[in-house]
Enzyme design. Structure first.
Site, PDB file in Angstrom:
ATOM      1  N   VAL A 157      38.190   1.564  12.531  1.00  0.00           N
ATOM      2  CA  VAL A 157      38.026   0.274  13.234  1.00  0.00           C
ATOM      3  C   VAL A 157      37.653  -0.824  12.225  1.00  0.00           C
ATOM      4  O   VAL A 157      38.055  -1.983  12.378  1.00  0.00           O
ATOM      5  CB  VAL A 157      36.997   0.392  14.401  1.00  0.00           C
ATOM      6  CG1 VAL A 157      36.798  -0.961  15.077  1.00  0.00           C
ATOM      7  CG2 VAL A 157      37.463   1.414  15.431  1.00  0.00           C
ATOM      8  N   GLY A 158      36.952  -0.448  11.164  1.00  0.00           N
ATOM      9  CA  GLY A 158      36.650  -1.414  10.092  1.00  0.00           C
ATOM     10  C   GLY A 158      37.926  -2.033   9.539  1.00  0.00           C
ATOM     11  O   GLY A 158      37.982  -3.238   9.249  1.00  0.00           O
ATOM     12  N   GLU A 168      29.915  -2.356   7.594  1.00  0.00           N
ATOM     13  CA  GLU A 168      28.956  -1.250   7.429  1.00  0.00           C
ATOM     14  C   GLU A 168      29.604  -0.036   8.084  1.00  0.00           C
ATOM     15  O   GLU A 168      29.562   0.112   9.310  1.00  0.00           O
ATOM     16  CB  GLU A 168      27.626  -1.608   8.110  1.00  0.00           C
ATOM     17  CG  GLU A 168      26.895  -2.789   7.479  1.00  0.00           C
ATOM     18  CD  GLU A 168      26.195  -2.434   6.171  1.00  0.00           C
ATOM     19  OE1 GLU A 168      25.955  -1.240   5.905  1.00  0.00           O
ATOM     20  OE2 GLU A 168      25.877  -3.364   5.399  1.00  0.00           O
ATOM     21  N   CYS A 172      24.845   7.431  10.466  1.00  0.00           N
ATOM     22  CA  CYS A 172      25.858   7.111   9.444  1.00  0.00           C
ATOM     23  C   CYS A 172      25.499   7.699   8.077  1.00  0.00           C
ATOM     24  O   CYS A 172      26.381   8.059   7.308  1.00  0.00           O
ATOM     25  CB  CYS A 172      26.038   5.603   9.331  1.00  0.00           C
ATOM     26  SG  CYS A 172      24.512   4.730   8.976  1.00  0.00           S
ATOM     27  N   GLY A 231      30.419   0.203  12.215  1.00  0.00           N
ATOM     28  CA  GLY A 231      31.177   1.173  13.001  1.00  0.00           C
ATOM     29  C   GLY A 231      32.007   2.067  12.107  1.00  0.00           C
ATOM     30  O   GLY A 231      31.696   2.238  10.913  1.00  0.00           O
ATOM     31  N   SER A 232      33.068   2.601  12.667  1.00  0.00           N
ATOM     32  CA  SER A 232      33.852   3.602  11.938  1.00  0.00           C
ATOM     33  C   SER A 232      34.798   2.946  10.927  1.00  0.00           C
ATOM     34  O   SER A 232      35.158   1.772  11.069  1.00  0.00           O
ATOM     35  CB  SER A 232      34.663   4.425  12.935  1.00  0.00           C
ATOM     36  OG  SER A 232      35.547   3.571  13.633  1.00  0.00           O
TER      37      SER A 232
END
Ligand code: NAD
Length: 491
Positions: free
Chosen positions: A215-216, A233, A267, A211-212
């Protein structure tokens, strides 16, 4: 399998199949059941794991039409694009694991130094245990099932949370996996951020998050509370550099393909272009021709193309379209496209020229079908622009000269890189796929996915008479001499 009764505020979809609902208490119950099951799965051999992977492959192929329909309902992704970017890479990942799992699982003997004379050493791959996989919406099927395949190959149980922004796909994943796994082995949790937050409280053995970057950071902080290992990732701004000598037609064709695939919501999409001023006109000419040939229409009726999908939701639509307005205000020119339509979240394939480095489009990951062009005077200027930003997930270089690609690679860092093409590095299962710093931690695909979901356990087996005994206390003159000799000759 399960459907959230936590907050489902963002999920509105009449086609969703009703699946069993769960409460936050059920998360604990399922986690405890999976912990027990994980002990059983530790003992499984490669044959059992191959059977599970084959069942996974069969169910994906069985549900292929429903997966295509779900993705079309979620953001009008065409069946062809679903096959190329969701089904095919997922099956390739499962097949690669089926072919190699026997070899991957085998303990690897390693050298033992003379200081441990007579001992043997090996690395044993054991499953991490109960794993959490959190998936994004942009390739909502592949990015949920490919890590799941790696986790299964490594012998784990999985609690999987797909994205709430693609509810039809999340639902079909749930229905599909429910058919082949009991919830103590694989459990799917449909729902929004509140579901992810509740899951992140649990002391998992591993968390695999796609994800982004913002949020990571939340995921990594939550994992730290339980000292859970994480694979992140993430995303970022992946640059494409076109060198003076590049074949402009080839570069334009490949960059346009990578940019407009999934409407730029990829991505590893080429985010922005760095090109010498003198080459811009030629590039734009070929880029226009290519885009029109791909979608068989002129910009004004791009909406008619069934092969060009939509922006996933209104929030992302307004974010991406605002980049055009901001860039134009700061002096950019729309060289191609520029049309937007909010009724169905449509943004046309767009090329922006003369883009200022302080535009929003050059700060955020674009994640939409906009290609900003930035010109450079020397290759070092282009490298400087890249190195001023966080390390990207991918870097693309177009040049005929090996010395030029080498020059750029040695002076920059990125998760992966492709020379004279885009995105294709992730097709090779023998290359680790992942980011670096802001674009991610860890990797997967092929054996790298197996290792990500395994603990590499060091096992040393000593003989009955161990020479390590010579260094036990009391530390007499003899012991000191042994240490001196060992330091000089054996380490
Ligand atoms: P996102 O970070 O918004 O959401 C991803 C997942 O995290 C979703 O399941 C969501 O429910 C959950 N989530 C959202 N907020 C959360 C929170 N506060 N706490 C816990 N969980 C939360 O990402 P997205 O918009 O779904 O996906 C786009 C991003 O993902 C882009 O940045 C893209 O580059 C990146 N991405 C990376 C890869 C890769 O392989 N490196 C692949 C695809 C997408």
């Amino acid at each position: 399998m399960t459907q959230a009764t936590l907050s489902t505020a963002n999920v509105s979809n009449t086609a969703v199949i009703q699946t069993k609902s769960f409460t936050p208490k059920d998360i604990d119950r399922i986690f405890n059941a999976q912990k027990k099951k994980a002990l059983e799965l530790r003992l499984t051999n490669y044959k059992t794991r191959i059977q599970k992977l084959k069942k996974l492959k069969d169910v994906v192929l069985k549900y292929q039409p429903q997966i295509q329909n779900a993705l079309h309902a979620d953001f009008r992704k065409s069946a062809g694009e679903v096959d190329i970017t969701e089904i095919l890479p997922t099956i390739a990942e499962i097949n690669d694991a089926i072919r190699h799992i026997k070899h991957w699982m085998r303990p690897k003997n390693v050298m033992t130094p003379p200081t441990l004379l007579g001992a043997t050493s090996r690395i044993v791959y054991e499953p991490k245990g109960v794993c959490l996989i959190i998936a994004p919406w942009n390739y909502p099927f592949h990015l949920a099932i490919a890590p799941l395949a790696a986790a299964i190959a490594a012998g784990n149980t999985v609690m999987l949370k797909p994205s709430e922004f693609t509810p039809n796909t999340a639902n079909i994943i749930n229905v599909m996996l429910n058919e082949i796994f009991s919830e103590d082995e694989v459990a799917v949790f449909e729902g929004d951020v509140s579901v992810a937050t509740a899951l992140l409280e649990i002391p998992f053995d591993h968390i695999f998050f796609t994800g982004s970057t913002p949020v990571g950071k939340i995921v990594m902080a939550a994992a730290a509370k339980n000292l859970t290992s994480v694979t992140l990732e993430l995303g970022g701004k992946s640059p494409s550099i076109i060198a003076e000598d590049a074949d402009m037609k080839v570069a334009a064709e490949r960059i346009m393909w990578g940019k407009f695939l999934n409407a730029g919501q990829t991505c590893v999409a080429p985010d922005y272009l760095l090109i010498p001023e003198a080459k811009v006109e030629e590039f734009v000419k070929y880029a226009k021709e290519t885009t029109e040939s791909f979608f068989k229409s002129k910009p004004e009726n791009f909406t008619a193309s069934t092969d060009f999908c939509r922006i996933v939701n209104a929030k992302n639509f307004s974010r991406v379209s605002s980049y055009i307005d901001d860039a134009v205000k700061k002096g950019a020119k729309i060289a191609y496209g520029g049309e937007v339509r909010s009724s169905d979240n449509f943004i046309a394939p767009t090329i922006l020229n003369n883009v200022s480095l302080d535009s929003k489009i050059m700060e955020d990951e674009i994640f939409g079908p906009l290609l900003p062009i930035v010109t450079y005077k020397s290759l070092d200027d282009a490298i400087h622009i890249i190195n001023e930003r966080p390390k990207p997930l991918a870097l693309y270089i177009f040049t005929k000269k090996r010395s030029t690609s080498k020059y750029v690679l040695r002076r920059t860092s990125s998760g992966g890189a492709v020379i004279n093409d885009v995105i294709l590095h992730l097709v090779n299962p023998n290359l680790p796929f992942g980011g670096v710093n802001h674009s991610g931690h860890g990797s997967y695909h092929g054996i790298f996915g197996f290792k990500t979901f395994s603990h590499e356990r060091s096992v040393l087996q000593t003989p009955k008479a161990s020479i390590a005994k010579l260094m036990y206390p009391p530390y007499s003159g003899f012991v000191r001499l042994m240490v001196k000799l060992t330091t000089k000759f054996f380490v």
